[in-house]
Design a protein around this motif. Structure first.
Motif, PDB file in Angstrom:
ATOM      1  N   HIS A  60      22.890 110.957  32.976  1.00 55.37           N
ATOM      2  CA  HIS A  60      21.611 111.613  32.784  1.00 55.37           C
ATOM      3  C   HIS A  60      20.455 110.637  32.997  1.00 55.37           C
ATOM      4  O   HIS A  60      19.449 110.956  33.652  1.00 55.37           O
ATOM      5  CB  HIS A  60      21.551 112.223  31.383  1.00 55.37           C
ATOM      6  CG  HIS A  60      20.199 112.710  30.972  1.00 55.37           C
ATOM      7  ND1 HIS A  60      19.328 111.942  30.250  1.00 55.37           N
ATOM      8  CD2 HIS A  60      19.580 113.905  31.184  1.00 55.37           C
ATOM      9  CE1 HIS A  60      18.218 112.630  30.025  1.00 55.37           C
ATOM     10  NE2 HIS A  60      18.349 113.817  30.579  1.00 55.37           N
ATOM     11  N   SER A  61      20.606 109.408  32.455  1.00 57.38           N
ATOM     12  CA  SER A  61      19.553 108.398  32.602  1.00 57.38           C
ATOM     13  C   SER A  61      19.355 108.013  34.061  1.00 57.38           C
ATOM     14  O   SER A  61      18.222 107.900  34.545  1.00 57.38           O
ATOM     15  CB  SER A  61      19.899 107.148  31.779  1.00 57.38           C
ATOM     16  OG  SER A  61      20.036 107.459  30.410  1.00 57.38           O
ATOM     17  N   PHE A  62      20.462 107.802  34.780  1.00 54.35           N
ATOM     18  CA  PHE A  62      20.367 107.402  36.182  1.00 54.35           C
ATOM     19  C   PHE A  62      19.745 108.496  37.041  1.00 54.35           C
ATOM     20  O   PHE A  62      18.883 108.241  37.885  1.00 54.35           O
ATOM     21  CB  PHE A  62      21.753 107.034  36.717  1.00 54.35           C
ATOM     22  CG  PHE A  62      22.412 105.888  35.986  1.00 54.35           C
ATOM     23  CD1 PHE A  62      21.669 104.965  35.268  1.00 54.35           C
ATOM     24  CD2 PHE A  62      23.789 105.729  36.018  1.00 54.35           C
ATOM     25  CE1 PHE A  62      22.261 103.912  34.597  1.00 54.35           C
ATOM     26  CE2 PHE A  62      24.400 104.682  35.349  1.00 54.35           C
ATOM     27  CZ  PHE A  62      23.642 103.772  34.633  1.00 54.35           C
ATOM     28  N   LEU A  63      20.183 109.728  36.844  1.00 56.42           N
ATOM     29  CA  LEU A  63      19.639 110.836  37.624  1.00 56.42           C
ATOM     30  C   LEU A  63      18.178 111.090  37.280  1.00 56.42           C
ATOM     31  O   LEU A  63      17.379 111.437  38.157  1.00 56.42           O
ATOM     32  CB  LEU A  63      20.468 112.100  37.392  1.00 56.42           C
ATOM     33  CG  LEU A  63      21.819 112.117  38.108  1.00 56.42           C
ATOM     34  CD1 LEU A  63      22.670 113.285  37.633  1.00 56.42           C
ATOM     35  CD2 LEU A  63      21.642 112.184  39.619  1.00 56.42           C
ATOM     36  N   HIS A  64      17.819 110.911  36.023  1.00 57.22           N
ATOM     37  CA  HIS A  64      16.414 111.028  35.622  1.00 57.22           C
ATOM     38  C   HIS A  64      15.565 110.048  36.429  1.00 57.22           C
ATOM     39  O   HIS A  64      14.499 110.410  36.940  1.00 57.22           O
ATOM     40  CB  HIS A  64      16.269 110.756  34.129  1.00 57.22           C
ATOM     41  CG  HIS A  64      14.843 110.740  33.652  1.00 57.22           C
ATOM     42  ND1 HIS A  64      14.223 111.865  33.153  1.00 57.22           N
ATOM     43  CD2 HIS A  64      13.917 109.736  33.616  1.00 57.22           C
ATOM     44  CE1 HIS A  64      12.985 111.565  32.825  1.00 57.22           C
ATOM     45  NE2 HIS A  64      12.771 110.274  33.098  1.00 57.22           N
TER      46      HIS A  64
END
Length: 218
Positions: free
Chosen positions: A111-115
């Protein structure tokens, strides 16, 4: 776009925080959005920078929950290198020379990377390294939250070298899964050090013999 966020980011909200596998990536700018996404969740092979690579902009993106971030200071202040920390902690840590941003405690590191990709799509660095926030070091053992997740003979510095041997990503396979069973196996170099044939190649030189037995079967 909002449609992309709905289709790609929202599903990660059903996952738990606290990863057992490292997902580190080196990614270049590309005209293909799918190419970017594929590389953004990858590990890569060791090589030398191409000519002029030292002038490229590098960004280290860390997915943080409760990890000790004292190790980050050794990478702050480096030429052409930015550090962004996405934290899902109750209190977001502030590291001199790095940018810290809060995120809701959902979706694990993916989630953090895609954000980061979605919200910086038009201003991504030339070379982006995605990693969990645990201090990089060798090994992965189940139940040890201090695992550094690096394969033997591979260092975090290796991932910071843009375009190794002209490649647009850096990828070292350290985990294998079989579907639909969900069985998992590990590369020998991530559970044992000093093996003569182990190294930084994409896959083990010894082929299937470079992997453990299936150590997890649901």
């Amino acid at each position: 776009s909002s449609a992309f966020r709905t289709q790609v980011l929202e599903p990660f909200k059903v996952l738990d925080v606290g990863s057992v596998v490292t997902i580190a990536a080196a990614m270049m700018k590309s005209s293909s959005s799918m190419h970017r996404l594929a590389l953004a969740l990858s590990l890569g092979s060791l090589g030398k920078c191409t000519a002029g690579a030292e002038s490229l902009k590098t960004e280290i993106v860390l997915a943080h929950h409760a990890e000790d971030l004292s190790w980050v200071s050794q990478y702050t202040g480096r030429k052409n290198t930015d550090i962004t920390i996405y934290s899902k902690a109750v209190e977001v840590p502030q590291i001199a020379g790095a940018r810290s941003m809060p995120l809701p405690n959902v979706g694990r590191e993916s989630h953090s990377f895609l954000h980061h990709i979605v919200h910086n799509y038009n201003k991504l660095a030339d070379w982006t390294v995605f990693s969990q926030a645990v201090a990089p070091s060798w090994g992965y053992l189940i139940g040890n939250s201090d695992n550094g997740h690096l394969n033997d003979k591979v260092s975090f510095e290796d991932y910071l070298r843009p375009f190794p041997n002209g490649r647009d990503s850096k990828f070292v396979m350290t985990a294998s899964s079989e579907f639909p069973s969900g069985a998992q196996a590990s590369r020998l170099g991530i559970v044992k050090q000093g093996l003569p044939q182990e190294g930084s190649d994409l896959c083990p030189q010894q082929g299937a013999d470079g992997w453990t037995d299936w150590w997890f079967t649901p």
